[in-house]
Design an enzyme around this catalytic site. Structure first.
Site, PDB file in Angstrom:
ATOM      1  N   GLU A   1      30.642 -68.715 -50.091  1.00 32.78           N
ATOM      2  CA  GLU A   1      31.125 -67.693 -51.024  1.00 32.78           C
ATOM      3  C   GLU A   1      32.617 -67.387 -50.837  1.00 32.78           C
ATOM      4  O   GLU A   1      33.278 -66.960 -51.782  1.00 32.78           O
ATOM      5  CB  GLU A   1      30.277 -66.418 -50.897  1.00 32.78           C
ATOM      6  CG  GLU A   1      28.855 -66.626 -51.429  1.00 32.78           C
ATOM      7  CD  GLU A   1      27.914 -65.467 -51.160  1.00 32.78           C
ATOM      8  OE1 GLU A   1      27.067 -65.186 -52.035  1.00 32.78           O
ATOM      9  OE2 GLU A   1      27.984 -64.842 -50.083  1.00 32.78           O
TER      10      GLU A   1
ATOM     11  N   GLY B   1      20.525 -63.329 -57.599  1.00 35.88           N
ATOM     12  CA  GLY B   1      19.373 -63.707 -58.414  1.00 35.88           C
ATOM     13  C   GLY B   1      19.317 -62.791 -59.627  1.00 35.88           C
ATOM     14  O   GLY B   1      19.532 -61.584 -59.521  1.00 35.88           O
TER      15      GLY B   1
ATOM     16  N   MET C   1      21.466 -59.487 -51.298  1.00 38.58           N
ATOM     17  CA  MET C   1      21.095 -59.023 -49.963  1.00 38.58           C
ATOM     18  C   MET C   1      22.197 -58.252 -49.228  1.00 38.58           C
ATOM     19  O   MET C   1      22.037 -57.954 -48.044  1.00 38.58           O
ATOM     20  CB  MET C   1      20.627 -60.228 -49.108  1.00 38.58           C
ATOM     21  CG  MET C   1      19.458 -60.978 -49.724  1.00 38.58           C
ATOM     22  SD  MET C   1      18.910 -62.422 -48.772  1.00 38.58           S
ATOM     23  CE  MET C   1      18.264 -61.661 -47.294  1.00 38.58           C
ATOM     24  N   GLU C   2      23.301 -57.915 -49.904  1.00 37.32           N
ATOM     25  CA  GLU C   2      24.412 -57.242 -49.201  1.00 37.32           C
ATOM     26  C   GLU C   2      25.084 -56.101 -49.959  1.00 37.32           C
ATOM     27  O   GLU C   2      25.620 -55.168 -49.328  1.00 37.32           O
ATOM     28  CB  GLU C   2      25.512 -58.273 -48.841  1.00 37.32           C
ATOM     29  CG  GLU C   2      25.075 -59.375 -47.885  1.00 37.32           C
ATOM     30  CD  GLU C   2      24.401 -60.552 -48.577  1.00 37.32           C
ATOM     31  OE1 GLU C   2      24.539 -60.664 -49.818  1.00 37.32           O
ATOM     32  OE2 GLU C   2      23.727 -61.335 -47.885  1.00 37.32           O
TER      33      GLU C   2
ATOM     34  N   ASP D   1      20.333 -68.094 -59.519  1.00 41.01           N
ATOM     35  CA  ASP D   1      18.895 -68.359 -59.694  1.00 41.01           C
ATOM     36  C   ASP D   1      18.262 -67.139 -60.361  1.00 41.01           C
ATOM     37  O   ASP D   1      18.940 -66.135 -60.567  1.00 41.01           O
ATOM     38  CB  ASP D   1      18.221 -68.618 -58.334  1.00 41.01           C
ATOM     39  CG  ASP D   1      18.402 -67.452 -57.374  1.00 41.01           C
ATOM     40  OD1 ASP D   1      19.362 -67.486 -56.574  1.00 41.01           O
ATOM     41  OD2 ASP D   1      17.624 -66.480 -57.443  1.00 41.01           O
TER      42      ASP D   1
HETATM   43  C1  3QA Z   1      20.605 -66.010 -49.798  1.00 43.42           C
HETATM   44  C2  3QA Z   1      22.020 -65.464 -49.890  1.00 43.42           C
HETATM   45  C3  3QA Z   1      22.120 -64.052 -49.412  1.00 43.42           C
HETATM   46  O1  3QA Z   1      23.388 -63.798 -48.838  1.00 43.42           O
HETATM   47  C4  3QA Z   1      21.942 -63.231 -50.670  1.00 43.42           C
HETATM   48  C5  3QA Z   1      22.448 -65.416 -51.332  1.00 43.42           C
HETATM   49  C6  3QA Z   1      21.076 -65.202 -54.613  1.00 43.42           C
HETATM   50  N1  3QA Z   1      19.781 -65.350 -55.019  1.00 43.42           N
HETATM   51  C7  3QA Z   1      19.033 -64.451 -54.349  1.00 43.42           C
HETATM   52  C8  3QA Z   1      17.648 -64.154 -54.363  1.00 43.42           C
HETATM   53  N2  3QA Z   1      17.197 -63.176 -53.539  1.00 43.42           N
HETATM   54  C9  3QA Z   1      18.054 -62.505 -52.740  1.00 43.42           C
HETATM   55  N3  3QA Z   1      19.377 -62.743 -52.688  1.00 43.42           N
HETATM   56  C10 3QA Z   1      19.865 -63.717 -53.495  1.00 43.42           C
HETATM   57  N4  3QA Z   1      22.635 -64.037 -51.653  1.00 43.42           N
HETATM   58  C11 3QA Z   1      20.289 -66.318 -48.406  1.00 43.42           C
HETATM   59  S1  3QA Z   1      18.943 -67.362 -48.155  1.00 43.42           S
HETATM   60  C12 3QA Z   1      19.559 -68.969 -48.185  1.00 43.42           C
HETATM   61  C13 3QA Z   1      20.244 -69.341 -46.921  1.00 43.42           C
HETATM   62  O2  3QA Z   1      20.418 -70.726 -46.812  1.00 43.42           O
HETATM   63  C14 3QA Z   1      22.398 -63.661 -53.040  1.00 43.42           C
HETATM   64  C15 3QA Z   1      21.161 -64.210 -53.684  1.00 43.42           C
HETATM   65  N5  3QA Z   1      16.792 -64.813 -55.164  1.00 43.42           N
HETATM   66  C16 3QA Z   1      20.931 -71.101 -45.556  1.00 43.42           C
HETATM   67  C17 3QA Z   1      20.546 -72.510 -45.239  1.00 43.42           C
HETATM   68  O3  3QA Z   1      19.444 -72.513 -44.361  1.00 43.42           O
END
Ligand code: 3QA
Length: 232
Positions: free
Chosen positions: A12, A78, A172-173, A196
């Protein structure tokens, strides 16, 4: 004016760091902070690591240790609102914590005593964003963002969050950064590009669109920085 730019994941903030020259690296509290100049603006940039605790730590460190006076968050989210498609940009008008639950005591979801369900984003930064979007012919939506320590990949959970908080997107932040900035009177702006739809395909879509959506969000952050730099 020191401006903080946060992401949660390296992907990001990489597109932001790539566009800056003479980036200095600082280590503090088990994280890395980058400083650089952009026009007349002093920037502090970091990815916090994923979730509310890490992002609160990074936001507080940026404010207390690096003197940040405006906070911008750039990243992916998301979609809940079906009008939001992959790649679309959303700026949070207000944020809430969808996983905060002391409803056993009669309180609403997302509420704890002396807190509030929603933290409102800064109207001036939202206005600056609207001007920047207009000037560069970029479509920027506004909406409610719900934050929790869960990667949501479940239509039922997503609908519940949408209905309970009238939320348009989830991540998530954002709300953690909002709570920290609000407590310190630091204006904040949470920007997300959809990666997504938080449904059963979310894991797959997230992997496929993390890079392209992160780049879109980062690009808009520069449009905003240009606007802030000019209006100062
Ligand atoms: C997801 C990231 C976290 O910082 C929150 C992306 C996008 N789609 C989401 C969803 N639910 C919750 N949050 C989000 N961000 C972390 S898990 C993947 C980690 O991969 C936003 C977000 N559907 C690391 C490789 O192992």
């Amino acid at each position: 004016m020191v401006i903080g730019i946060m992401g949660a994941m390296p992907e990001e903030i990489d597109p932001i760091l790539k566009r800056l020259d003479d980036v200095q690296k600082h280590e503090f509290a088990d994280n890395v902070y980058y400083t650089a100049l952009y026009g007349s603006l002093d920037l502090v940039i970091a990815y916090s690591k994923i979730g509310k605790v890490f992002s609160a730590l990074t936001a507080a460190t940026m404010i207390e240790k690096f003197g940040v006076r405006k906070m911008l968050f750039s990243g992916v989210a998301g979609a809940i609102n079906p009008e939001l498609k992959i790649g679309d940009l959303i700026a949070a008008t207000k944020l809430c914590q969808h996983d905060l639950d002391i409803t056993a005591f009669g309180h609403p979801y997302g509420y704890v005593p002396e807190g509030k369900v929603y933290v409102e984003a800064n109207p001036r930064l939202l206005e600056i964003a609207a001007v920047a979007a207009n000037r560069q012919d970029i479509r920027l939506k506004r909406g409610i963002i719900a934050t929790g320590d869960q990667f949501v990949a479940n239509a039922e959970r997503k609908e519940w969050i949408g209905n309970t908080f009238k939320a348009d997107a989830l991540e998530m932040e954002g709300a953690a950064v909002a709570v920290v900035c609000d407590a310190s009177d630091v204006p904040f702006f949470i920007l997300r590009a959809i990666s997504d739809a938080a449904d059963m395909d979310a894991g797959f879509d997230f992997d496929a669109f993390l890079h392209s959506s992160s780049a879109k969000s980062a690009e808009f952050i520069f449009a905003m920085l240009d606007e802030i730099d000019q209006t100062q």
